[in-house]
Design a protein around this motif. Structure first.
Motif, PDB file in Angstrom:
ATOM      1  N   LEU A 129     -45.524  11.594   9.205  1.00 11.78           N
ATOM      2  CA  LEU A 129     -44.059  11.365   7.688  1.00 11.78           C
ATOM      3  C   LEU A 129     -44.719  11.969   6.216  1.00 11.78           C
ATOM      4  CD1 LEU A 129     -42.016   7.797   7.798  1.00 11.78           C
ATOM      5  CD2 LEU A 129     -42.063   9.891   9.460  1.00 11.78           C
ATOM      6  N   GLY A 130     -43.855  12.890   5.757  1.00  3.07           N
ATOM      7  CA  GLY A 130     -44.497  13.584   4.842  1.00  3.07           C
ATOM      8  C   GLY A 130     -44.288  12.212   3.000  1.00  3.07           C
ATOM      9  N   ILE A 131     -45.054  11.528   3.693  1.00  4.17           N
ATOM     10  CA  ILE A 131     -45.223  10.681   2.490  1.00  4.17           C
ATOM     11  C   ILE A 131     -46.348  10.022   1.729  1.00  4.17           C
ATOM     12  CG2 ILE A 131     -42.610  10.029   2.848  1.00  4.17           C
ATOM     13  CD1 ILE A 131     -44.227   7.144   4.387  1.00  4.17           C
ATOM     14  N   ASP A 132     -46.601   9.079   1.207  1.00  7.52           N
ATOM     15  CA  ASP A 132     -47.533   8.153   0.413  1.00  7.52           C
ATOM     16  C   ASP A 132     -47.311   6.907   0.214  1.00  7.52           C
ATOM     17  OD1 ASP A 132     -50.059   7.483  -0.606  1.00  7.52           O
ATOM     18  OD2 ASP A 132     -50.664   9.376  -1.925  1.00  7.52           O
TER      19      ASP A 132
ATOM     20  N   ALA B  24     -44.604   3.329  -4.450  1.00  6.82           N
ATOM     21  CA  ALA B  24     -44.181   2.380  -4.339  1.00  6.82           C
ATOM     22  C   ALA B  24     -42.162   3.619  -3.533  1.00  6.82           C
ATOM     23  CB  ALA B  24     -43.289   1.511  -5.652  1.00  6.82           C
ATOM     24  N   ASP B  25     -42.051   4.516  -4.349  1.00  8.87           N
ATOM     25  CA  ASP B  25     -40.727   5.352  -4.069  1.00  8.87           C
ATOM     26  C   ASP B  25     -41.383   6.154  -2.737  1.00  8.87           C
ATOM     27  OD1 ASP B  25     -42.702   7.172  -5.261  1.00  8.87           O
ATOM     28  OD2 ASP B  25     -41.262   8.336  -6.723  1.00  8.87           O
ATOM     29  N   GLN B  26     -42.174   5.960  -2.635  1.00  7.12           N
ATOM     30  CA  GLN B  26     -42.381   6.471  -0.912  1.00  7.12           C
ATOM     31  C   GLN B  26     -42.702   5.302   0.386  1.00  7.12           C
ATOM     32  OE1 GLN B  26     -44.860  10.349  -0.983  1.00  7.12           O
ATOM     33  NE2 GLN B  26     -44.906   9.918  -3.003  1.00  7.12           N
ATOM     34  N   ALA B  27     -42.331   3.940   0.065  1.00 13.62           N
ATOM     35  CA  ALA B  27     -42.431   3.361   0.790  1.00 13.62           C
ATOM     36  C   ALA B  27     -42.211   3.603   2.244  1.00 13.62           C
ATOM     37  CB  ALA B  27     -42.540   1.962   0.434  1.00 13.62           C
ATOM     38  N   VAL B  28     -42.035   3.176   3.527  1.00 16.80           N
ATOM     39  CA  VAL B  28     -40.780   2.841   4.235  1.00 16.80           C
ATOM     40  C   VAL B  28     -40.913   2.020   5.101  1.00 16.80           C
ATOM     41  CG1 VAL B  28     -40.400   4.474   6.691  1.00 16.80           C
ATOM     42  CG2 VAL B  28     -40.750   5.810   4.614  1.00 16.80           C
ATOM     43  N   ARG B  29     -40.129   1.290   5.096  1.00 16.81           N
ATOM     44  CA  ARG B  29     -40.585   0.287   5.854  1.00 16.81           C
ATOM     45  C   ARG B  29     -38.757  -0.626   5.966  1.00 16.81           C
ATOM     46  NH1 ARG B  29     -43.298  -5.437   3.615  1.00 16.81           N
ATOM     47  NH2 ARG B  29     -43.530  -6.357   5.863  1.00 16.81           N
TER      48      ARG B  29
ATOM     49  N   ARG C  61     -34.043   7.495  20.209  1.00 19.17           N
ATOM     50  CA  ARG C  61     -33.116   8.368  18.892  1.00 19.17           C
ATOM     51  C   ARG C  61     -32.817   7.349  18.308  1.00 19.17           C
ATOM     52  NH1 ARG C  61     -29.232  11.509  24.236  1.00 19.17           N
ATOM     53  NH2 ARG C  61     -30.549  12.708  23.679  1.00 19.17           N
ATOM     54  N   ALA C  62     -32.716   5.782  18.606  1.00 21.29           N
ATOM     55  CA  ALA C  62     -31.894   5.322  17.770  1.00 21.29           C
ATOM     56  C   ALA C  62     -33.381   4.830  16.601  1.00 21.29           C
ATOM     57  CB  ALA C  62     -31.951   3.451  18.312  1.00 21.29           C
ATOM     58  N   PHE C  63     -34.602   4.700  16.741  1.00 20.90           N
ATOM     59  CA  PHE C  63     -35.758   4.338  15.941  1.00 20.90           C
ATOM     60  C   PHE C  63     -35.972   5.005  15.596  1.00 20.90           C
ATOM     61  CE2 PHE C  63     -39.664   4.941  15.057  1.00 20.90           C
ATOM     62  CZ  PHE C  63     -40.405   3.391  14.339  1.00 20.90           C
ATOM     63  N   ILE C  64     -36.295   6.456  15.783  1.00 20.67           N
ATOM     64  CA  ILE C  64     -35.582   8.148  14.804  1.00 20.67           C
ATOM     65  C   ILE C  64     -35.095   8.003  13.715  1.00 20.67           C
ATOM     66  CG2 ILE C  64     -35.947  11.005  15.209  1.00 20.67           C
ATOM     67  CD1 ILE C  64     -37.291  10.324  17.929  1.00 20.67           C
ATOM     68  N   GLU C  65     -33.512   7.763  14.320  1.00 21.97           N
ATOM     69  CA  GLU C  65     -32.268   7.792  13.176  1.00 21.97           C
ATOM     70  C   GLU C  65     -32.904   7.106  12.446  1.00 21.97           C
ATOM     71  OE1 GLU C  65     -29.000   7.053  15.777  1.00 21.97           O
ATOM     72  OE2 GLU C  65     -29.263   8.871  16.467  1.00 21.97           O
ATOM     73  N   ALA C  66     -33.505   5.514  12.433  1.00 19.66           N
ATOM     74  CA  ALA C  66     -33.807   4.824  11.502  1.00 19.66           C
ATOM     75  C   ALA C  66     -34.659   5.222  10.536  1.00 19.66           C
ATOM     76  CB  ALA C  66     -33.897   3.125  12.501  1.00 19.66           C
ATOM     77  N   ILE C  67     -35.539   6.002  11.146  1.00 21.36           N
ATOM     78  CA  ILE C  67     -36.916   6.266   9.702  1.00 21.36           C
ATOM     79  C   ILE C  67     -35.955   7.516   9.531  1.00 21.36           C
ATOM     80  CG2 ILE C  67     -38.558   7.701  10.204  1.00 21.36           C
ATOM     81  CD1 ILE C  67     -39.423   4.474  10.689  1.00 21.36           C
ATOM     82  N   GLN C  68     -35.288   8.171   9.684  1.00 19.88           N
ATOM     83  CA  GLN C  68     -34.834   9.048   9.126  1.00 19.88           C
ATOM     84  C   GLN C  68     -33.474   8.443   7.735  1.00 19.88           C
ATOM     85  OE1 GLN C  68     -32.676  11.578  12.438  1.00 19.88           O
ATOM     86  NE2 GLN C  68     -34.529  13.195  12.765  1.00 19.88           N
ATOM     87  N   ARG C  69     -32.812   7.213   8.695  1.00 17.08           N
ATOM     88  CA  ARG C  69     -32.279   7.554   7.412  1.00 17.08           C
ATOM     89  C   ARG C  69     -32.554   6.600   6.211  1.00 17.08           C
ATOM     90  NH1 ARG C  69     -29.233   5.278  11.889  1.00 17.08           N
ATOM     91  NH2 ARG C  69     -30.634   3.474  11.445  1.00 17.08           N
ATOM     92  N   ALA C  70     -34.048   6.000   6.804  1.00 19.89           N
ATOM     93  CA  ALA C  70     -35.124   4.831   5.562  1.00 19.89           C
ATOM     94  C   ALA C  70     -35.200   6.075   4.769  1.00 19.89           C
ATOM     95  CB  ALA C  70     -35.974   4.503   6.632  1.00 19.89           C
ATOM     96  N   LYS C  71     -35.605   7.435   5.179  1.00 20.21           N
ATOM     97  CA  LYS C  71     -36.648   8.431   3.674  1.00 20.21           C
ATOM     98  C   LYS C  71     -36.307   7.557   2.577  1.00 20.21           C
ATOM     99  CE  LYS C  71     -35.957  13.167   2.721  1.00 20.21           C
ATOM    100  NZ  LYS C  71     -36.208  14.309   2.327  1.00 20.21           N
ATOM    101  N   PRO C  72     -37.667   7.765   1.528  1.00 25.29           N
ATOM    102  CA  PRO C  72     -37.096   7.358   0.617  1.00 25.29           C
ATOM    103  C   PRO C  72     -36.922   8.463  -0.635  1.00 25.29           C
ATOM    104  CG  PRO C  72     -39.792   8.025   1.355  1.00 25.29           C
ATOM    105  CD  PRO C  72     -38.789   7.466   2.584  1.00 25.29           C
ATOM    106  N   THR C  73     -37.249   8.363  -2.140  1.00 31.18           N
ATOM    107  CA  THR C  73     -36.120   8.892  -2.772  1.00 31.18           C
ATOM    108  C   THR C  73     -37.215   9.656  -3.077  1.00 31.18           C
ATOM    109  OG1 THR C  73     -36.786   7.040  -3.673  1.00 31.18           O
ATOM    110  CG2 THR C  73     -34.490   7.475  -3.559  1.00 31.18           C
ATOM    111  N   GLY C  74     -38.997   9.021  -3.461  1.00 31.59           N
ATOM    112  CA  GLY C  74     -39.934  10.162  -3.740  1.00 31.59           C
ATOM    113  C   GLY C  74     -40.217  10.984  -2.796  1.00 31.59           C
ATOM    114  N   ALA C  75     -40.162  10.460  -1.308  1.00 32.07           N
ATOM    115  CA  ALA C  75     -40.412  12.151  -0.456  1.00 32.07           C
ATOM    116  C   ALA C  75     -40.108  13.375  -0.941  1.00 32.07           C
ATOM    117  CB  ALA C  75     -39.618  11.327   0.989  1.00 32.07           C
TER     118      ALA C  75
END
Length: 238
Positions: free
Chosen positions: A55-58, A62-67, A197-211
């Motif tokens: 993912l394109g995050i750091d 805190a605003d780029q955490a994905v969990r 597909r379910a996992f990928i969609e969950a990660i896409q939904r979890a896109k942080p505001t700082g990304a």
């Protein structure tokens, strides 16, 4: 010597990829990648099908955490051992729901001693003063109960049943990589695909505001011992 050993490992993986019909320079549509990852499982045990997403995050920000937590539609094929910190009626509820280990001060003493024979840890809110003291032991193993993940809850029954039914936790590591097991090689292709597909969609939904910029950069699938199969990220949209 170490370099030669590593070179042999890399060479072995490339040869394995060729034998499995995987073009390591190509990115495949998700359904085809699932088929190839499943076909690449040649071990004598039932290999896990794993997904990895860059993912394109750091995550250090805190605003780029994905969990988060995700209940895969077809489970993982793995039975988690679940520990619950609870007392009284809630302890009885945890045992009835299928928790493997239930306790309070006695369980804390065992964990403090370094014995953690479980994959998921759940606690009722009143237990967090006790569990909090175990942070240095549970934290590094990713086992610390967290209200945001639903593992600090009064709904002990629901949390235990979800864990036993194939709920997976995901968390982006320092390099922005998130990965998980999404089934077994013995699963039918359509079940693995549905989980992917379910996992990928969950990660896409979890896109942080700082990304910023491209969020999902790379996706790959593999079995435990099989070659990696690149997924065409463009095929995941629409």
């Amino acid at each position: 010597m170490a370099q030669a050993t590593e070179a042999r490992k890399v060479g072995g993986k490339r040869l394995q990829a060729l034998r499995s019909g995987v073009d390591t320079g190509r990115a495949y549509p998700l359904a085809e990648a699932v088929k190839l990852a499943k076909a690449g499982a040649k071990a004598k045990f039932d290999e896990t099908i794993e997904i990895s997403m860059n993912l394109g995050i750091d995550p250090r920000h805190a605003d780029q955490a994905v969990r988060g937590m995700l209940s895969l539609p077809n489970g993982t094929g793995k039975t988690l051992r679940v520990a619950v910190f609870a007392k009284g009626a809630k302890a009885d509820e945890a045992k009835a729901a299928g928790a493997d280990i239930v306790g309070a001060e006695d369980l804390a003493e065992v964990v403090q001693g370094g014995t953690m024979d479980f994959d998921r840890c759940i606690a009722t809110p009143d237990m967090m003063a006790l569990v909090g003291r175990l942070g240095k032991v549970l934290g590094p193993r990713g086992l610390m109960p967290n209200p945001k993940l639903g593992t600090v809850t009064m709904d002990v029954k629901g949390a235990v049943q979800a864990a036993k039914a194939g709920q997976v936790e995901f968390r982006a590591e320092k390099a922005g990589i998130v990965h998980a097991g999404i089934g077994k090689a013995s699963f039918p292709e359509d079940k693995i695909l549905e989980n992917a597909r379910a996992f990928i969609e969950a990660i896409q939904r979890a896109k942080p505001t700082g990304a910023k910029g491209t969020y999902v950069k790379k996706v790959s699938l593999s079995s435990t011992m099989g070659p990696g199969v690149k997924v065409d990220v463009a095929s995941l949209t629409g």
